[in-house]
Design a protein around this motif. Structure first.
Motif, PDB file in Angstrom:
ATOM      1  N   GLN A 143     -30.834 -57.165 -52.291  1.00 36.21           N
ATOM      2  CA  GLN A 143     -31.402 -56.642 -51.042  1.00 36.21           C
ATOM      3  C   GLN A 143     -32.853 -56.202 -51.211  1.00 36.21           C
ATOM      4  OE1 GLN A 143     -28.119 -53.804 -50.917  1.00 36.21           O
ATOM      5  NE2 GLN A 143     -27.826 -54.288 -48.753  1.00 36.21           N
ATOM      6  N   ASP A 144     -33.118 -55.376 -52.208  1.00 34.73           N
ATOM      7  CA  ASP A 144     -34.470 -54.852 -52.403  1.00 34.73           C
ATOM      8  C   ASP A 144     -35.434 -55.957 -52.818  1.00 34.73           C
ATOM      9  OD1 ASP A 144     -33.667 -52.236 -51.760  1.00 34.73           O
ATOM     10  OD2 ASP A 144     -32.994 -51.873 -53.811  1.00 34.73           O
ATOM     11  N   ASP A 145     -34.956 -56.904 -53.621  1.00 33.35           N
ATOM     12  CA  ASP A 145     -35.797 -58.040 -54.025  1.00 33.35           C
ATOM     13  C   ASP A 145     -36.196 -58.863 -52.808  1.00 33.35           C
ATOM     14  OD1 ASP A 145     -35.542 -57.290 -56.677  1.00 33.35           O
ATOM     15  OD2 ASP A 145     -33.802 -58.575 -57.009  1.00 33.35           O
ATOM     16  N   TYR A 146     -35.252 -59.025 -51.898  1.00 32.28           N
ATOM     17  CA  TYR A 146     -35.537 -59.831 -50.706  1.00 32.28           C
ATOM     18  C   TYR A 146     -36.641 -59.177 -49.871  1.00 32.28           C
ATOM     19  CZ  TYR A 146     -34.650 -62.988 -46.834  1.00 32.28           C
ATOM     20  OH  TYR A 146     -34.797 -63.955 -45.860  1.00 32.28           O
ATOM     21  N   ILE A 147     -36.534 -57.875 -49.668  1.00 33.06           N
ATOM     22  CA  ILE A 147     -37.543 -57.172 -48.869  1.00 33.06           C
ATOM     23  C   ILE A 147     -38.901 -57.211 -49.561  1.00 33.06           C
ATOM     24  CG2 ILE A 147     -38.217 -54.921 -47.936  1.00 33.06           C
ATOM     25  CD1 ILE A 147     -35.239 -54.327 -47.535  1.00 33.06           C
ATOM     26  N   LYS A 148     -38.917 -57.050 -50.872  1.00 31.66           N
ATOM     27  CA  LYS A 148     -40.178 -57.088 -51.618  1.00 31.66           C
ATOM     28  C   LYS A 148     -40.895 -58.418 -51.428  1.00 31.66           C
ATOM     29  CE  LYS A 148     -42.012 -56.683 -56.334  1.00 31.66           C
ATOM     30  NZ  LYS A 148     -41.655 -56.449 -57.763  1.00 31.66           N
ATOM     31  N   GLU A 149     -40.160 -59.527 -51.540  1.00 29.24           N
ATOM     32  CA  GLU A 149     -40.773 -60.846 -51.389  1.00 29.24           C
ATOM     33  C   GLU A 149     -41.120 -61.126 -49.926  1.00 29.24           C
ATOM     34  OE1 GLU A 149     -41.870 -62.642 -53.771  1.00 29.24           O
ATOM     35  OE2 GLU A 149     -41.044 -61.305 -55.293  1.00 29.24           O
ATOM     36  N   LEU A 150     -40.305 -60.617 -49.022  1.00 31.97           N
ATOM     37  CA  LEU A 150     -40.614 -60.759 -47.602  1.00 31.97           C
ATOM     38  C   LEU A 150     -41.958 -60.104 -47.290  1.00 31.97           C
ATOM     39  CD1 LEU A 150     -38.944 -61.361 -44.688  1.00 31.97           C
ATOM     40  CD2 LEU A 150     -39.171 -58.880 -44.578  1.00 31.97           C
ATOM     41  N   GLU A 151     -42.159 -58.895 -47.792  1.00 34.40           N
ATOM     42  CA  GLU A 151     -43.416 -58.195 -47.540  1.00 34.40           C
ATOM     43  C   GLU A 151     -44.598 -58.955 -48.149  1.00 34.40           C
ATOM     44  OE1 GLU A 151     -45.369 -53.740 -47.999  1.00 34.40           O
ATOM     45  OE2 GLU A 151     -43.912 -54.437 -49.483  1.00 34.40           O
ATOM     46  N   ARG A 152     -44.408 -59.529 -49.307  1.00 33.90           N
ATOM     47  CA  ARG A 152     -45.500 -60.205 -50.007  1.00 33.90           C
ATOM     48  C   ARG A 152     -45.875 -61.527 -49.350  1.00 33.90           C
ATOM     49  NH1 ARG A 152     -46.154 -63.881 -54.493  1.00 33.90           N
ATOM     50  NH2 ARG A 152     -43.888 -64.219 -54.611  1.00 33.90           N
ATOM     51  N   LEU A 153     -44.882 -62.317 -48.942  1.00 30.67           N
ATOM     52  CA  LEU A 153     -45.147 -63.683 -48.509  1.00 30.67           C
ATOM     53  C   LEU A 153     -45.036 -63.900 -47.005  1.00 30.67           C
ATOM     54  CD1 LEU A 153     -43.160 -65.543 -51.314  1.00 30.67           C
ATOM     55  CD2 LEU A 153     -45.647 -65.463 -51.062  1.00 30.67           C
ATOM     56  N   TYR A 154     -44.108 -63.198 -46.361  1.00 29.12           N
ATOM     57  CA  TYR A 154     -43.792 -63.525 -44.971  1.00 29.12           C
ATOM     58  C   TYR A 154     -44.464 -62.602 -43.965  1.00 29.12           C
ATOM     59  CZ  TYR A 154     -41.028 -65.047 -40.954  1.00 29.12           C
ATOM     60  OH  TYR A 154     -40.651 -65.540 -39.734  1.00 29.12           O
ATOM     61  N   PHE A 175     -23.578 -54.471 -50.382  1.00 29.17           N
ATOM     62  CA  PHE A 175     -24.670 -54.724 -51.316  1.00 29.17           C
ATOM     63  C   PHE A 175     -25.246 -56.126 -51.161  1.00 29.17           C
ATOM     64  CE2 PHE A 175     -22.463 -56.887 -55.083  1.00 29.17           C
ATOM     65  CZ  PHE A 175     -21.365 -57.250 -54.333  1.00 29.17           C
ATOM     66  N   ASN A 176     -25.041 -56.722 -49.978  1.00 29.41           N
ATOM     67  CA  ASN A 176     -25.578 -58.069 -49.757  1.00 29.41           C
ATOM     68  C   ASN A 176     -26.048 -58.260 -48.313  1.00 29.41           C
ATOM     69  OD1 ASN A 176     -23.057 -58.067 -48.528  1.00 29.41           O
ATOM     70  ND2 ASN A 176     -22.638 -60.205 -49.017  1.00 29.41           N
ATOM     71  N   GLU A 177     -26.611 -57.209 -47.716  1.00 29.56           N
ATOM     72  CA  GLU A 177     -27.036 -57.331 -46.327  1.00 29.56           C
ATOM     73  C   GLU A 177     -28.361 -56.603 -46.113  1.00 29.56           C
ATOM     74  OE1 GLU A 177     -24.378 -57.438 -42.498  1.00 29.56           O
ATOM     75  OE2 GLU A 177     -24.871 -55.350 -42.935  1.00 29.56           O
ATOM     76  N   VAL A 178     -29.266 -57.258 -45.391  1.00 31.18           N
ATOM     77  CA  VAL A 178     -30.544 -56.690 -44.979  1.00 31.18           C
ATOM     78  C   VAL A 178     -30.737 -57.016 -43.508  1.00 31.18           C
ATOM     79  CG1 VAL A 178     -33.047 -56.709 -45.270  1.00 31.18           C
ATOM     80  CG2 VAL A 178     -31.577 -56.946 -47.266  1.00 31.18           C
ATOM     81  N   ILE A 179     -31.250 -56.058 -42.728  1.00 28.87           N
ATOM     82  CA  ILE A 179     -31.540 -56.296 -41.318  1.00 28.87           C
ATOM     83  C   ILE A 179     -33.035 -56.081 -41.101  1.00 28.87           C
ATOM     84  CG2 ILE A 179     -31.032 -55.661 -38.934  1.00 28.87           C
ATOM     85  CD1 ILE A 179     -28.352 -54.608 -39.851  1.00 28.87           C
ATOM     86  N   HIS A 180     -33.694 -57.098 -40.539  1.00 37.26           N
ATOM     87  CA  HIS A 180     -35.128 -57.028 -40.236  1.00 37.26           C
ATOM     88  C   HIS A 180     -35.328 -56.963 -38.728  1.00 37.26           C
ATOM     89  CE1 HIS A 180     -35.569 -58.471 -44.338  1.00 37.26           C
ATOM     90  NE2 HIS A 180     -35.025 -59.633 -44.029  1.00 37.26           N
ATOM     91  N   TYR A 181     -36.416 -56.294 -38.321  1.00 35.50           N
ATOM     92  CA  TYR A 181     -36.821 -56.270 -36.915  1.00 35.50           C
ATOM     93  C   TYR A 181     -38.291 -56.624 -36.806  1.00 35.50           C
ATOM     94  CZ  TYR A 181     -32.354 -54.171 -35.838  1.00 35.50           C
ATOM     95  OH  TYR A 181     -31.005 -53.968 -35.702  1.00 35.50           O
ATOM     96  N   TRP A 182     -38.592 -57.536 -35.874  1.00 29.33           N
ATOM     97  CA  TRP A 182     -39.953 -57.990 -35.605  1.00 29.33           C
ATOM     98  C   TRP A 182     -40.250 -57.720 -34.139  1.00 29.33           C
ATOM     99  CZ3 TRP A 182     -42.001 -59.423 -40.142  1.00 29.33           C
ATOM    100  CH2 TRP A 182     -41.122 -59.857 -41.142  1.00 29.33           C
ATOM    101  N   ALA A 183     -41.235 -56.880 -33.868  1.00 28.14           N
ATOM    102  CA  ALA A 183     -41.631 -56.570 -32.487  1.00 28.14           C
ATOM    103  C   ALA A 183     -42.627 -57.614 -32.014  1.00 28.14           C
ATOM    104  CB  ALA A 183     -42.257 -55.174 -32.432  1.00 28.14           C
TER     105      ALA A 183
END
Length: 234
Positions: A143-154, A175-183
């Motif tokens: 989860q945390d790895d996904y957010i880290k790379e999301l912030e860096r690349l996306y 331990f396998n879920e992330v929720i993103h919000y884009w305004a």
């Protein structure tokens, strides 16, 4: 082992399928019963959105509450239980949901370190009248790895195309879920002004993200949500 995040507040995430009810009826009952009860117990309404019919499950409402710690979660649960100080209000709310055939799902979430809390978002006049919600299934423990790379690349590319990062959340007991919000800038006009997000070839950072992301996730579901009147971020 699930990582404990000491930096963050907690967020209670509710997804409620409305059954035979309409969003205006739901909002009325929410304003009269549920919102006052939760506010009295110290929960702050972070947002309330309804799903839109062309991308996502409908009719459905998403509510997010902001609280300070698990002690607040315990206090809310105790107060709403039988014999609790707010049991009558909780029963009234549950009866409304049952009468309309509503069903739901709840999550307890941590905010990503980069997230702003409700007070900070309001101070910055951040608007979230129309958002894209992405519920991601990550690889276990990533989860945390996904957010880290999301912030860096996306995130930088996304914000250049009118989709501002409201925040990302990890569920505390999954331990396998992330929720993103884009305004979306300009709400519905964002689709007119920025879509398709790339016309010919995707930029280099998106190519890199497309190669990396599948190694971190198993799938996702997205939906488009619009604010209901009580939402503080519209």
């Amino acid at each position: 082992m699930r990582k404990y995040h000491s930096h963050t507040l907690l967020y209670l995430h509710e997804t409620i399928a409305l059954g035979s009810g309409r969003s205006d009826q739901f909002t009325k009952a929410f304003d009269e019963v549920y919102h006052p009860m939760m506010s009295d117990l110290g929960a702050r309404l972070f947002t309330i959105w309804e799903s839109t019919p062309y991308n996502g499950h409908w009719p459905q409402v998403t509510i997010i509450w902001e609280i300070d710690a698990f002690a607040d979660y315990a206090r809310i649960g105790k107060a709403q239980a039988r014999g609790g100080t707010h049991a009558d209000a909780a029963t009234t709310w549950a009866t409304y949901l049952a009468d309309t055939g509503a069903t739901g799902e709840g999550r307890i979430m941590y905010a990503a370190p980069q997230n702003k809390n409700l007070a900070e978002l309001k101070a910055a006049d951040f608007k979230a009248g129309l958002v894209i919600q992405e519920i991601m299934q990550t690889k276990p423990g990533r989860q945390d790895d996904y957010i880290k790379e999301l912030e860096r690349l996306y995130v930088p590319w996304s914000e250049s195309t009118g989709k501002r990062w409201l925040g990302s959340f990890t569920t505390t007991f999954r331990f396998n879920e992330v929720i993103h919000y884009w305004a979306l800038d300009g709400d519905w006009e964002c689709f007119e002004n920025h879509y398709p997000s790339w016309k010919d070839q995707p930029p280099a950072e998106i190519v890199t993200w497309m190669r990396l992301a599948p190694a971190l996730r198993d799938g996702w579901e997205d939906s488009i949500l619009q604010a209901l009147p009580p939402s503080p971020l519209q």
